[in-house]
Motif scaffolding. Structure first.
Motif, mmCIF file in Angstrom:
data_model
loop_
_atom_site.group_PDB
_atom_site.id
_atom_site.type_symbol
_atom_site.label_atom_id
_atom_site.label_comp_id
_atom_site.label_asym_id
_atom_site.label_seq_id
_atom_site.Cartn_x
_atom_site.Cartn_y
_atom_site.Cartn_z
ATOM 1 N N LYS A 80 -8.397 10.660 -47.053
ATOM 2 C CA LYS A 80 -9.567 10.283 -47.846
ATOM 3 C C LYS A 80 -10.424 11.527 -48.125
ATOM 4 O O LYS A 80 -10.613 12.361 -47.239
ATOM 5 C CB LYS A 80 -10.382 9.240 -47.071
ATOM 6 N N THR A 81 -10.930 11.610 -49.359
ATOM 7 C CA THR A 81 -11.713 12.781 -49.743
ATOM 8 C C THR A 81 -13.208 12.510 -49.597
ATOM 9 O O THR A 81 -13.701 11.449 -49.965
ATOM 10 C CB THR A 81 -11.388 13.173 -51.197
ATOM 11 N N HIS A 82 -13.930 13.486 -49.020
ATOM 12 C CA HIS A 82 -15.382 13.383 -48.840
ATOM 13 C C HIS A 82 -16.024 14.582 -49.532
ATOM 14 O O HIS A 82 -15.590 15.709 -49.321
ATOM 15 C CB HIS A 82 -15.745 13.416 -47.352
ATOM 16 N N ARG A 83 -17.063 14.316 -50.318
ATOM 17 C CA ARG A 83 -17.795 15.405 -50.983
ATOM 18 C C ARG A 83 -18.991 15.804 -50.136
ATOM 19 O O ARG A 83 -19.673 14.942 -49.575
ATOM 20 C CB ARG A 83 -18.329 14.927 -52.338
ATOM 21 N N THR A 84 -19.274 17.081 -50.073
ATOM 22 C CA THR A 84 -20.506 17.510 -49.404
ATOM 23 C C THR A 84 -21.705 17.116 -50.268
ATOM 24 O O THR A 84 -21.601 17.056 -51.493
ATOM 25 C CB THR A 84 -20.524 19.034 -49.198
ATOM 26 N N VAL A 85 -22.836 16.794 -49.594
ATOM 27 C CA VAL A 85 -24.034 16.382 -50.346
ATOM 28 C C VAL A 85 -25.244 17.259 -50.027
ATOM 29 O O VAL A 85 -26.327 17.036 -50.560
ATOM 30 C CB VAL A 85 -24.406 14.910 -50.055
ATOM 31 N N ARG A 86 -25.097 18.217 -49.109
ATOM 32 C CA ARG A 86 -26.239 19.050 -48.687
ATOM 33 C C ARG A 86 -25.923 20.525 -48.915
ATOM 34 O O ARG A 86 -24.761 20.873 -49.075
ATOM 35 C CB ARG A 86 -26.550 18.884 -47.196
ATOM 36 N N PRO A 87 -26.958 21.358 -48.848
ATOM 37 C CA PRO A 87 -26.710 22.797 -49.001
ATOM 38 C C PRO A 87 -25.765 23.318 -47.921
ATOM 39 O O PRO A 87 -24.953 24.200 -48.174
ATOM 40 C CB PRO A 87 -28.097 23.444 -48.840
ATOM 41 N N VAL A 88 -25.897 22.771 -46.696
ATOM 42 C CA VAL A 88 -24.997 23.123 -45.593
ATOM 43 C C VAL A 88 -24.496 21.824 -44.976
ATOM 44 O O VAL A 88 -25.288 20.888 -44.798
ATOM 45 C CB VAL A 88 -25.721 23.921 -44.482
ATOM 46 N N SER A 89 -23.234 21.759 -44.664
ATOM 47 C CA SER A 89 -22.680 20.589 -43.987
ATOM 48 C C SER A 89 -22.061 21.038 -42.672
ATOM 49 O O SER A 89 -21.645 22.184 -42.545
ATOM 50 C CB SER A 89 -21.609 19.916 -44.857
ATOM 51 N N ALA A 90 -22.018 20.127 -41.688
ATOM 52 C CA ALA A 90 -21.402 20.443 -40.404
ATOM 53 C C ALA A 90 -20.157 19.585 -40.253
ATOM 54 O O ALA A 90 -20.227 18.361 -40.284
ATOM 55 C CB ALA A 90 -22.384 20.178 -39.264
ATOM 56 N N VAL A 91 -19.008 20.242 -40.106
ATOM 57 C CA VAL A 91 -17.724 19.538 -39.985
ATOM 58 C C VAL A 91 -17.346 19.451 -38.507
ATOM 59 O O VAL A 91 -17.410 20.450 -37.783
ATOM 60 C CB VAL A 91 -16.629 20.289 -40.782
ATOM 61 N N CYS A 92 -16.964 18.262 -38.077
ATOM 62 C CA CYS A 92 -16.600 18.025 -36.665
ATOM 63 C C CYS A 92 -15.415 18.896 -36.270
ATOM 64 O O CYS A 92 -14.400 18.950 -36.964
ATOM 65 C CB CYS A 92 -16.250 16.549 -36.463
ATOM 66 N N MET A 93 -15.554 19.590 -35.141
ATOM 67 C CA MET A 93 -14.460 20.412 -34.630
ATOM 68 C C MET A 93 -13.998 19.917 -33.257
ATOM 69 O O MET A 93 -12.984 20.388 -32.741
ATOM 70 C CB MET A 93 -14.899 21.879 -34.510
ATOM 71 N N CYS A 94 -14.765 19.014 -32.628
ATOM 72 C CA CYS A 94 -14.390 18.569 -31.275
ATOM 73 C C CYS A 94 -13.500 17.341 -31.332
ATOM 74 O O CYS A 94 -12.902 16.962 -30.331
ATOM 75 C CB CYS A 94 -15.650 18.269 -30.444
ATOM 76 N N GLY A 95 -13.425 16.703 -32.500
ATOM 77 C CA GLY A 95 -12.574 15.521 -32.656
ATOM 78 C C GLY A 95 -13.243 14.235 -32.203
ATOM 79 O O GLY A 95 -12.685 13.157 -32.348
#
Lengths: 73, 311
Positions: free
Chosen positions: A31-46
């Motif tokens: 599934k595709t997700h678009r960023t909506v903020r100037p900076v986004s935080a992507v989960c790295m811990c799962g």
């Protein structure tokens, strides 16, 4: 040549990956997700409940590893 | 509307604000609550003001002198609480250790699991004092920063203020949630319901925000606030859904789970990190701000849990 370091992708120690600017991210289910903020935080811990985005769960995982009586999600 | 007075000083201040006769007020409150509500109203002149108060009084010299007389003991008390904490004595202290090492009761966890509808409504009313002007006290700091922390601060504040979309502005989202939950939504309309702990939290934000000298404390406060928001916001959203609150109210907290996971990182690294590199002598001020955020939050949580016998 820039005067200041300002990376568009930043790996935070024991935390998420910061992503600056507009991006489309495909999650593990395709599934595709678009960023909506100037900076986004992507989960790295799962462990995030709102993947692909970070929800702060890495802090709880770190606290459990330290043996703290931390609050659960 | 001006709040109700909570003692002789606040009564005199509110009379003076209405009449414009501001000379001769002495900062001699009869209680902490009397001092905090008077200070809150004096700060409010710099935000939205009051219908019945002449806007010119924002810069009235007598009121500014009085405000200073209330701020000094308040700031000294915040300094004292910080100086007495165990964290203050930690020789290896940094911002992460301070924030992760602070231990306090969690109101969000109580809302998640046990609180009833009336208790949650009360918390929302208390929180509205800040959430209806969310980020505004911190925005005073921006013109007082140099290039790197200023750019980083704006990266976060732009998001707080909706990324250019008024529908996504955080204090608008809170207003929508309150409306859907059947609460009033006028600016500061629940100030009379706010306990002294909430007034102190709001006043600390304005104190740090309005004094250039204290900008390091404003940044430390901001970093601590954003760093302790994601997980509690998720717990609050779960509690609101458990109690069948409208989706708009839960959505406000959903937004903060996601947004504050970002803001926390940027606030710590790019705002506070860069600021400290350029202003190393402000290290203790930064810690004062972070500690004050966590300390006043814990004080409020303790007071509410004790009142509900829920500790």
């Amino acid at each position: 040549m820039s005067d200041f370091e300002h990376a568009s992708i930043v790996l935070c120690p024991a935390g998420p990956m910061l992503l600056r600017g507009e991006h489309e991210i495909q999650d593990a289910d395709g599934k595709t997700h678009r960023t909506v903020r100037p900076v986004s935080a992507v989960c790295m811990c799962g462990g995030s409940a709102i993947k692909p985005w970070c929800d702060g769960t890495h802090r709880l995982i770190a606290a459990k590893a330290r043996g703290d009586d931390e609050t659960d999600g | 509307m001006l709040p109700k007075s909570r003692g002789t000083l606040s009564a005199a201040v509110f009379n003076a604000l209405q009449s414009g006769a501001t000379a001769g007020l002495e900062p001699a409150p009869e209680s902490d609550e009397d001092a905090q509500i008077a200070l809150w109203a004096l700060y409010e002149l710099h935000y939205r003001g009051f219908e019945e108060v002449d806007p010119d009084l924002e810069w009235d010299a007598d009121l500014l002198r009085l405000r200073r007389g209330l701020e000094r003991p308040f700031e000294a008390e915040l300094q004292r609480r910080w100086a007495q904490s165990d964290l203050h004595a930690d020789p290896e202290l940094d911002l992460a250790r301070l924030i992760d090492g602070h231990d306090g009761p969690s109101l969000a966890r109580f809302v998640q699991r046990k609180a009833d509808r009336e208790q949650v409504l009360e918390i929302l009313q208390h929180r509205s004092l800040y959430h209806l002007k969310e980020a505004d006290p911190t925005s005073w700091v921006v013109p007082r920063l140099d290039t790197r922390p200023k750019a980083a601060m704006m990266e976060i504040l732009f998001d707080e203020y909706g990324d250019g979309d008024p529908n996504r502005l955080h204090h608008h989202l809170f207003r929508r949630g309150m409306e859907a939950a059947g609460l009033r939504t006028d600016h500061a309309c629940y100030v009379d319901e706010a306990p002294v702990e909430i007034l102190a939290m709001n006043n600390a934000l304005s104190l740090f925000g309005l004094h250039r000298r204290l900008r390091g404390a404003a940044l430390g406060h901001f970093a601590a606030f954003e760093s302790t928001s994601s997980v509690p916001s998720r717990q609050l959203a779960q509690g609101l859904r458990r109690l069948d609150f409208p989706e708009e109210m839960a959505a406000y907290y959903d937004e903060h789970v996601e947004a504050d996971s970002v803001h926390e990182q940027v606030a710590r690294r790019d705002v506070c990190g860069a600021y400290l590199e350029e202003n190393p002598s402000d290290r203790d001020l930064l810690f004062l701000g972070a500690f004050t955020c966590l300390d006043l939050e814990a004080r409020y949580a303790r007071a509410m849990l004790a009142r509900w016998d829920a500790a």
